[in-house]
Design an enzyme around this catalytic site. Structure first.
Site, PDB file in Angstrom:
ATOM      1  CG  ASN A 159      -0.296  -0.024   2.505  1.00 21.81           C
ATOM      2  OD1 ASN A 159       0.344   0.941   2.869  1.00 21.81           O
ATOM      3  ND2 ASN A 159      -0.406  -1.138   3.236  1.00 21.81           N
TER       4      ASN A 159
ATOM      5  CG  ASP B 185      -7.339  -5.429   7.063  1.00 26.37           C
ATOM      6  OD1 ASP B 185      -6.707  -5.373   8.138  1.00 26.37           O
ATOM      7  OD2 ASP B 185      -8.085  -4.516   6.674  1.00 26.37           O
TER       8      ASP B 185
ATOM      9  CG  ASP C 141      -6.852  -6.202  14.111  1.00 25.94           C
ATOM     10  OD1 ASP C 141      -5.977  -5.483  14.636  1.00 25.94           O
ATOM     11  OD2 ASP C 141      -7.939  -5.771  13.695  1.00 25.94           O
ATOM     12  CB  ILE C 142      -0.917  -5.913  15.050  1.00 30.54           C
ATOM     13  CG1 ILE C 142      -0.358  -6.711  13.881  1.00 30.54           C
ATOM     14  CG2 ILE C 142       0.157  -5.677  16.109  1.00 30.54           C
ATOM     15  CD1 ILE C 142       0.599  -5.940  13.000  1.00 30.54           C
TER      16      ILE C 142
ATOM     17  CG  PHE D 269      -3.066   6.136  13.399  1.00 30.71           C
ATOM     18  CD1 PHE D 269      -2.262   5.992  14.516  1.00 30.71           C
ATOM     19  CD2 PHE D 269      -2.993   7.319  12.671  1.00 30.71           C
ATOM     20  CE1 PHE D 269      -1.399   7.007  14.911  1.00 30.71           C
ATOM     21  CE2 PHE D 269      -2.129   8.335  13.054  1.00 30.71           C
ATOM     22  CZ  PHE D 269      -1.336   8.180  14.166  1.00 30.71           C
TER      23      PHE D 269
ATOM     24  CE  LYS E 266     -11.502   0.852  11.689  1.00 27.10           C
ATOM     25  NZ  LYS E 266     -10.833   1.531  10.581  1.00 27.10           N
TER      26      LYS E 266
HETATM   27  N1  CTP Z   1      -4.145  -2.691  12.358  1.00 22.50           N
HETATM   28  C1  CTP Z   1      -3.358  -3.689  12.869  1.00 22.50           C
HETATM   29  N2  CTP Z   1      -3.358  -4.934  12.297  1.00 22.50           N
HETATM   30  C2  CTP Z   1      -4.124  -5.197  11.235  1.00 22.50           C
HETATM   31  C3  CTP Z   1      -4.939  -4.193  10.695  1.00 22.50           C
HETATM   32  C4  CTP Z   1      -4.925  -2.950  11.285  1.00 22.50           C
HETATM   33  O1  CTP Z   1      -2.646  -3.444  13.836  1.00 22.50           O
HETATM   34  N3  CTP Z   1      -4.098  -6.417  10.693  1.00 22.50           N
HETATM   35  C5  CTP Z   1      -4.164  -1.392  13.034  1.00 22.50           C
HETATM   36  C6  CTP Z   1      -3.582  -0.224  12.268  1.00 22.50           C
HETATM   37  O2  CTP Z   1      -2.206  -0.047  12.509  1.00 22.50           O
HETATM   38  C7  CTP Z   1      -4.403   0.944  12.783  1.00 22.50           C
HETATM   39  C8  CTP Z   1      -5.758   0.308  13.102  1.00 22.50           C
HETATM   40  O3  CTP Z   1      -5.520  -1.087  13.221  1.00 22.50           O
HETATM   41  O4  CTP Z   1      -3.891   1.441  14.000  1.00 22.50           O
HETATM   42  C9  CTP Z   1      -6.863   0.553  12.133  1.00 22.50           C
HETATM   43  O5  CTP Z   1      -6.628  -0.036  10.929  1.00 22.50           O
HETATM   44  P1  CTP Z   1      -7.786  -0.141   9.845  1.00 22.50           P
HETATM   45  O6  CTP Z   1      -7.246  -0.896   8.675  1.00 22.50           O
HETATM   46  O7  CTP Z   1      -8.343   1.229   9.617  1.00 22.50           O
HETATM   47  O8  CTP Z   1      -8.824  -0.973  10.672  1.00 22.50           O
HETATM   48  P2  CTP Z   1      -9.554  -2.291  10.411  1.00 22.50           P
HETATM   49  O9  CTP Z   1      -9.804  -2.892  11.740  1.00 22.50           O
HETATM   50  O10 CTP Z   1      -8.795  -3.133   9.429  1.00 22.50           O
HETATM   51  O11 CTP Z   1     -10.923  -1.786   9.866  1.00 22.50           O
HETATM   52  P3  CTP Z   1     -11.480  -1.584   8.406  1.00 22.50           P
HETATM   53  O12 CTP Z   1     -10.431  -2.059   7.443  1.00 22.50           O
HETATM   54  O13 CTP Z   1     -12.712  -2.392   8.430  1.00 22.50           O
HETATM   55  O14 CTP Z   1     -11.750  -0.101   8.324  1.00 22.50           O
END
Ligand code: CTP
Length: 398
Positions: free
Chosen positions: A206, A276, A304-305, A322, A336
């Site tokens: 990305n 993701d 999801d970390i 974030f 979230k």
């Molecule tokens: N994040 C993470 N690990 C993942 C995905 C996201 O740690 N596998 C963390 C990002 O670093 C950020 C937060 O989650 O701090 C939000 O990421 P985002 O992609 O916006 O959230 P999602 O839970 O994936 O929600 P969506 O994609 O449905 O908006």
């Protein structure tokens, strides 16, 4: 400031009274805490006279105010300087040993800035165990002053001499001059994109530049924290002191590093743009073009970390995530924050010009767990980072 000067048993202890005198001349209050071996080199009377306070040396001395003097002293002091620090006290500090007044106080004093001024023979200083202990203490945010190179008490020349008291005071003043309200704190930051391998030459990635994460790491270090920066593949580099960089490539590698580091941290800010999903396997050899108009990549979910850290978070840890949203921004961000058990969430809207990926500026809104909303104007990412740090760590400020 209220300063504890810890004195351990080395010949350089003869310089400690001079250090105490210089600190008092600079307007500080000083409490001396000595080991029994230190008193072979400098007398109780000298230390009590120059500090103007009763020496603390024996945990069980009936003259102590009470048997928890180390706890009241750790509340009293703003900083500790251990001068001289022998290999023995350094080893105890690095390994959590508390068997006398000084080592017990040093174990109790977490959260306050600690300065260590090593003094020993060169061979002892170079010893692997001593260097390992020094490294452990540095990673905990302990500041080393010296040792210097020069004439040693054993008659040789080399590294191991305690820094001169004037140099110790100068280094101490420089380190405490700014408002280092996160001194002694340890913060995990994730930054940048992740790359999910398809084959040896291709990946899913990305546009994240990592600039926001690096700016956060630098703002935290500026405020005195030690930072563990887990960085995805990115151009942005972090050169600040007290930032340990862990380079990773994929979401799984970022997950492994972050979950391993988090338990030792006081806080975590996850600014990385984590994929993701990843291809269900990485081909061993380059995938050849095939004689068909379409091809399908099968993707599987990445861990999801942020949610994982949220589910393991202790009460004494602060977790900040974030959220990058395009619509219904505050509602999605709030959702979230609750779902992932966060204390704060920093919302980026892609609708705001000058915010988000690649650019040097950002415009964010910070949502707090109790519902307070703090909107910041469009600013340089470094200033945004400083404001995030100041808003999210109020309880850590003096
Ligand atoms: N994040 C993470 N690990 C993942 C995905 C996201 O740690 N596998 C963390 C990002 O670093 C950020 C937060 O989650 O701090 C939000 O990421 P985002 O992609 O916006 O959230 P999602 O839970 O994936 O929600 P969506 O994609 O449905 O908006």
């Amino acid at each position: 400031m209220n300063i504890v000067v810890g004195i351990s048993g080395g010949i350089a202890a003869y310089k400690s009274p001079h250090l105490v005198r210089l600190l008092r001349d600079a307007g500080h209050s000083v409490q001396c805490v000595a080991t029994t071996h230190a008193l072979e080199f400098v007398t109780r009377t000298t230390l009590e006279t120059v500090s103007g306070r009763r020496l603390y040396c024996d945990l069980f001395d009936p003259a102590n105010d009470h048997s928890t003097e180390h706890i009241s002293l750790k509340d009293w002091c703003d900083a500790v300087i251990v001068a001289p620090a022998t290999a023995n006290i350094i080893g105890k500090m690095a390994n959590g040993i508390a068997d006398d007044a000084l080592s017990t106080l040093l174990l109790a004093v977490g959260g306050k800035p600690i300065f260590v001024c090593p003094a020993m023979n060169s061979e002892m200083w170079r010893n692997t165990a001593v260097q390992r202990n020094i490294e452990t203490l540095r990673r905990q945010g302990v500041v080393m002053i010296g040792p210097d190179d020069g004439h040693l008490a054993c008659g040789t020349n080399g590294v191991g001499r305690m820094s001169q008291p004037e140099a110790i005071v100068a280094a101490f003043n420089a380190a405490t001059a700014e408002a280092k309200f996160l001194a002694g704190k340890w913060v995990l930051v994730t930054a940048g994109p992740t790359y999910e391998r398809i084959d040896p030459v291709r990946f899913i990635g990305n546009y994240s530049s990592g600039k926001m994460g690096v700016a956060l790491a630098e703002a935290l270090a500026e405020a005195g924290a030690t930072v563990e920066l887990v960085a995805g593949p990115m151009q942005a580099r972090c050169h600040a002191e007290r930032v340990n960089v862990h380079n990773v490539e994929s979401a799984q590698e970022m997950y492994d590093a972050a979950t391993q580091l988090f338990p030792q941290c006081d806080a975590a800010i996850l600014a990385a743009a984590v994929a993701d999903y990843r291809p269900d396997h990485c081909a061993d050899t380059k995938i050849k073009r095939q004689d068909k108009d379409e091809m399908t990549l099968r993707l599987v979910r990445n861990p999801d970390i942020l949610a994982t850290l949220g589910s393991h978070k202790r009460d004494d840890q602060t977790l900040i995530g974030f959220a990058l949203e395009t619509n219904d921004e505050e509602r999605h961000a709030k959702d979230k924050l609750e779902r992932k058990n966060l204390d704060y969430i920093v919302l980026n809207s892609l609708r705001d010009k000058g915010a988000g990926f690649g650019v040097d500026t950002n415009k964010v809104t910070i949502l707090r767990r109790d519902g307070e909303i703090h909107s910041l104007p469009l600013m340089d990412k470094h200033e945004v980072a400083r404001q995030i740090v100041a808003y999210c760590f109020p309880t850590l400020q003096p």
